[in-house]
Write an enzyme that holds these catalytic residues in place. Structure first.
Site, PDB file in Angstrom:
ATOM      1  N   CYS A 263      94.672  14.930   4.054  1.00 46.80           N
ATOM      2  CA  CYS A 263      94.626  14.760   3.085  1.00 46.80           C
ATOM      3  C   CYS A 263      94.600  16.460   2.375  1.00 46.80           C
ATOM      4  O   CYS A 263      96.274  16.929   2.088  1.00 46.80           O
ATOM      5  CB  CYS A 263      93.542  14.465   2.073  1.00 46.80           C
ATOM      6  SG  CYS A 263      93.523  12.176   2.642  1.00 46.80           S
ATOM      7  N   ARG A 331      94.557  14.716  12.291  1.00 44.61           N
ATOM      8  CA  ARG A 331      95.319  14.612  11.739  1.00 44.61           C
ATOM      9  C   ARG A 331      94.718  16.614  10.646  1.00 44.61           C
ATOM     10  O   ARG A 331      93.976  16.408  10.048  1.00 44.61           O
ATOM     11  CB  ARG A 331      95.687  14.317  10.389  1.00 44.61           C
ATOM     12  CG  ARG A 331      96.656  12.864  11.213  1.00 44.61           C
ATOM     13  CD  ARG A 331      97.097  11.752  10.114  1.00 44.61           C
ATOM     14  NE  ARG A 331      95.681  11.509   9.169  1.00 44.61           N
ATOM     15  CZ  ARG A 331      96.327  10.326   8.638  1.00 44.61           C
ATOM     16  NH1 ARG A 331      97.056   9.608   8.232  1.00 44.61           N
ATOM     17  NH2 ARG A 331      95.323   8.920   8.118  1.00 44.61           N
TER      18      ARG A 331
HETATM   19  P1  NAD Z   1      97.662   6.459   7.487  1.00 43.27           P
HETATM   20  O1  NAD Z   1      98.550   6.756   8.402  1.00 43.27           O
HETATM   21  O2  NAD Z   1      96.528   6.146   7.871  1.00 43.27           O
HETATM   22  O3  NAD Z   1      98.486   4.672   7.238  1.00 43.27           O
HETATM   23  C1  NAD Z   1      99.108   4.367   6.990  1.00 43.27           C
HETATM   24  C2  NAD Z   1     100.225   3.064   7.087  1.00 43.27           C
HETATM   25  O4  NAD Z   1     101.269   3.579   6.006  1.00 43.27           O
HETATM   26  C3  NAD Z   1     100.562   3.161   8.660  1.00 43.27           C
HETATM   27  O5  NAD Z   1      99.788   2.520   9.460  1.00 43.27           O
HETATM   28  C4  NAD Z   1     101.647   2.951   8.459  1.00 43.27           C
HETATM   29  O6  NAD Z   1     102.226   1.932   9.867  1.00 43.27           O
HETATM   30  C5  NAD Z   1     101.689   1.663   7.616  1.00 43.27           C
HETATM   31  N1  NAD Z   1     102.891   1.862   6.798  1.00 43.27           N
HETATM   32  C6  NAD Z   1     103.887   2.993   6.876  1.00 43.27           C
HETATM   33  N2  NAD Z   1     105.526   2.506   5.714  1.00 43.27           N
HETATM   34  C7  NAD Z   1     105.375   1.310   5.853  1.00 43.27           C
HETATM   35  C8  NAD Z   1     105.641  -0.359   5.160  1.00 43.27           C
HETATM   36  N3  NAD Z   1     106.746   0.015   4.678  1.00 43.27           N
HETATM   37  N4  NAD Z   1     104.881  -1.391   5.246  1.00 43.27           N
HETATM   38  C9  NAD Z   1     104.128  -1.307   5.850  1.00 43.27           C
HETATM   39  N5  NAD Z   1     102.987  -0.204   6.466  1.00 43.27           N
HETATM   40  C10 NAD Z   1     103.708   0.823   6.173  1.00 43.27           C
HETATM   41  O7  NAD Z   1      97.173   6.819   6.270  1.00 43.27           O
HETATM   42  P2  NAD Z   1      96.290   7.058   5.327  1.00 43.27           P
HETATM   43  O8  NAD Z   1      95.314   8.283   5.641  1.00 43.27           O
HETATM   44  O9  NAD Z   1      95.853   5.740   4.985  1.00 43.27           O
HETATM   45  O10 NAD Z   1      96.865   7.484   3.979  1.00 43.27           O
HETATM   46  C11 NAD Z   1      97.313   6.683   3.088  1.00 43.27           C
HETATM   47  C12 NAD Z   1      97.731   7.234   1.869  1.00 43.27           C
HETATM   48  O11 NAD Z   1      96.594   7.132   0.924  1.00 43.27           O
HETATM   49  C13 NAD Z   1      98.274   8.538   2.409  1.00 43.27           C
HETATM   50  O12 NAD Z   1      98.984   8.952   0.969  1.00 43.27           O
HETATM   51  C14 NAD Z   1      97.212   9.260   1.821  1.00 43.27           C
HETATM   52  O13 NAD Z   1      97.938  10.797   0.998  1.00 43.27           O
HETATM   53  C15 NAD Z   1      96.341   8.885   1.004  1.00 43.27           C
HETATM   54  N6  NAD Z   1      94.362   9.052   0.925  1.00 43.27           N
HETATM   55  C16 NAD Z   1      94.058   9.745   2.236  1.00 43.27           C
HETATM   56  C17 NAD Z   1      93.035   8.988   1.861  1.00 43.27           C
HETATM   57  C18 NAD Z   1      92.207   9.206   3.754  1.00 43.27           C
HETATM   58  O14 NAD Z   1      90.937   9.700   3.568  1.00 43.27           O
HETATM   59  N7  NAD Z   1      92.717   9.050   4.337  1.00 43.27           N
HETATM   60  C19 NAD Z   1      92.310   9.414   1.219  1.00 43.27           C
HETATM   61  C20 NAD Z   1      92.586   9.340  -0.161  1.00 43.27           C
HETATM   62  C21 NAD Z   1      94.136   9.043   0.236  1.00 43.27           C
END
Ligand code: NAD
Length: 436
Positions: A263, A331
């Site tokens: 993030c 990441r």
């Molecule tokens: P991630 O990469 O772990 O997960 C994203 C998932 O979305 C993947 O499994 C991918 O296959 C799936 N995906 C993508 N396009 C898709 C579609 N069209 N249909 C179905 N599935 C699809 O990402 P994350 O870490 O969970 O982060 C997600 C969002 O949340 C980001 O914007 C991030 O900035 C935000 N966020 C993350 C955190 C954290 O700690 N990881 C905390 C707060 C906010």
């Protein structure tokens, strides 16, 4: 209430499981069929403490299911959450919104009846407007609202963060959508978690402002740590001395190798670009991004200096490679800068991480991955702690000394005390604290 959670990653899976725990019926959707297959077999695709129990309990109760079929999940949903990734766009530093917009198009084709579309992904100001435009264009007949509901959970304590949040931010001016969101988060009223209703634009900006503020706080203390080294002060004392001031607060004042993770690096960069685009540059955040990038790169130099100016032909033992403990997330981890730089400088690197090695093996070449903490140290010329997993917090120093070929310790997380390490006979190097 039926929820479709699009994206079953760190945020989607935890949010989906927690909503199901609140009693809502949740379908988690991912286009990665391997993830869905694992989940259907009760195997977690990520490491997050407590997640397997939470998921399995709610699956058994029939409230939580998994699918690759977005259409079916969306048709039945009262609220559809978009929780897909928003990584840095290659080449220009903006957030890559292609996954969000692709999900919006697919959602548009499938909504039936009034549906609230919620962006949980971290998205720049204006993204909600574009999601609304995409859906309206594809389905002029559809009844829907687009809401911003950014997520503030932290990997490693994600379940507690989701179920006991400092606040929930909901960006929408539609009373109908507000009612749906209020109902979804109703269980949080028991713990009196503040729910903030704001405009969609404010909500989108709140998430970036929060993350960049925290990144700034870390960068601030890292620079103070560097100054401490020059003037002979102790950054722990300085952090405590300022952190006890209620206006400053104790958290995020731990000096270290620079922030990483999924993030802060991408969100600081994206906000810098949003601000530049609208002619209101954020010079503080620009400096934070620059300082942190340079800091992560400079860490290998600290290790090389601790080894007397060269690691060529030497063996470096590394404990911890994930960006922080209690996650397998690699990441933008500082180790991604440090390990390759050591290898380029001629070192043999032996490393261990409790949960991150599967991911790390794909991302860093030339490392000898070890089976446990102590196996990492065999015949090493220096021991380096990059991630402060609990397992590394009380090492058996006699054993460590017997395994290392020279007792040098570089502690990039300041988890040990300089005088104790000196007493144990180590040449101890840390961040921002005087050498004993
Ligand atoms: P991630 O990469 O772990 O997960 C994203 C998932 O979305 C993947 O499994 C991918 O296959 C799936 N995906 C993508 N396009 C898709 C579609 N069209 N249909 C179905 N599935 C699809 O990402 P994350 O870490 O969970 O982060 C997600 C969002 O949340 C980001 O914007 C991030 O900035 C935000 N966020 C993350 C955190 C954290 O700690 N990881 C905390 C707060 C906010």
């Amino acid at each position: 209430m039926h929820v479709a959670m699009i994206g079953t990653g760190y945020v989607g899976l935890v949010s989906g499981a927690c909503f199901s725990e609140f009693g809502v019926s949740v379908v988690c959707v991912d286009k990665d069929s391997k993830k869905i297959e694992m989940l259907e077999n009760g195997i977690m695709p990520i490491f997050e403490p407590g997640l397997d129990d939470l998921v399995n309990t709610n699956v058994k109760a029939g409230r939580l299911t998994f699918t690759t079929d977005l259409g079916e999940a969306v048709k039945a949903a009262d609220a559809v959450f978009i929780a897909v990734g928003t990584p840095t766009r290659r080449g220009d530093g903006h957030a890559d919104l292609s996954y969000v917009y692709a999900a919006a198009k697919e959602i548009a084709e499938n909504i039936s009846g009034y549906t609230v579309i919620v962006t949980k992904s971290t998205v720049p100001v204006g993204t909600g407007d574009e999601v609304e435009r995409i859906i309206r264009e594809a389905r002029p007949d559809a009844e829907f609202d687009v809401v911003s509901n950014p997520e503030f959970l932290r990997e490693g304590s994600a379940i507690a963060d989701f179920t006991h949040p400092d606040r929930v931010v909901i960006g929408t001016q539609s009373p109908r959508a507000q009612d749906v969101m209020r109902e979804l988060y109703r269980p949080l009223s028991l713990i009196e978690a503040p729910i903030l209703f704001v405009s969609r634009t404010s909500s989108e900006l709140i998430k970036y402002a929060a993350n960049t503020f925290l990144a700034t706080k870390i960068t601030f203390i890292n620079e103070i740590a560097d100054l401490c080294e020059k003037v002979g002060a102790d950054v722990h004392h300085v952090a405590k001395g300022i952190g006890l001031d209620g206006r400053i607060g104790k958290k995020f004042l731990h000096a270290g190798p620079g922030y990483g993770g999924s993030c802060f690096p991408k969100d600081t960069l994206a906000l810098v670009h949003t601000a530049q685009d609208v002619g209101s540059p954020l010079r503080i955040i620009e400096a934070v991004v620059d300082i942190n990038d340079k800091r992560k790169k400079a860490m290998a130099g600290r290790i090389i200096n601790a080894c007397g100016g060269s690691v060529a032909g030497k063996t470096v033992a590394v404990l911890g490679v994930t960006f922080k403990p209690n996650t397998d997330d690699m990441r933008d981890a500082p180790s991604l800068d440090i390990l390759p730089a050591l290898i380029n400088a001629g070192a043999r690197v032996q490393a261990f991480d409790p949960e991150g090695m599967k991911e790390a093996k794909e991302m860093i070449d030339g490392v000898v991955w070890c089976d446990d903490t102590y196996a990492t140290m065999v015949n090493a010329d220096v021991l380096v702690i990059i991630t402060e997993w609990n397992a590394f917090r009380s090492l058996d120093w006699a054993r460590v000394k017997s395994l290392l070929s020279s007792p040098i310790l570089v502690d990039l997380r300041n988890i040990y005390e300089a005088h104790e390490m000196a007493e144990a006979g180590f040449d101890y190097h840390c961040i921002g604290r005087p050498k004993v």
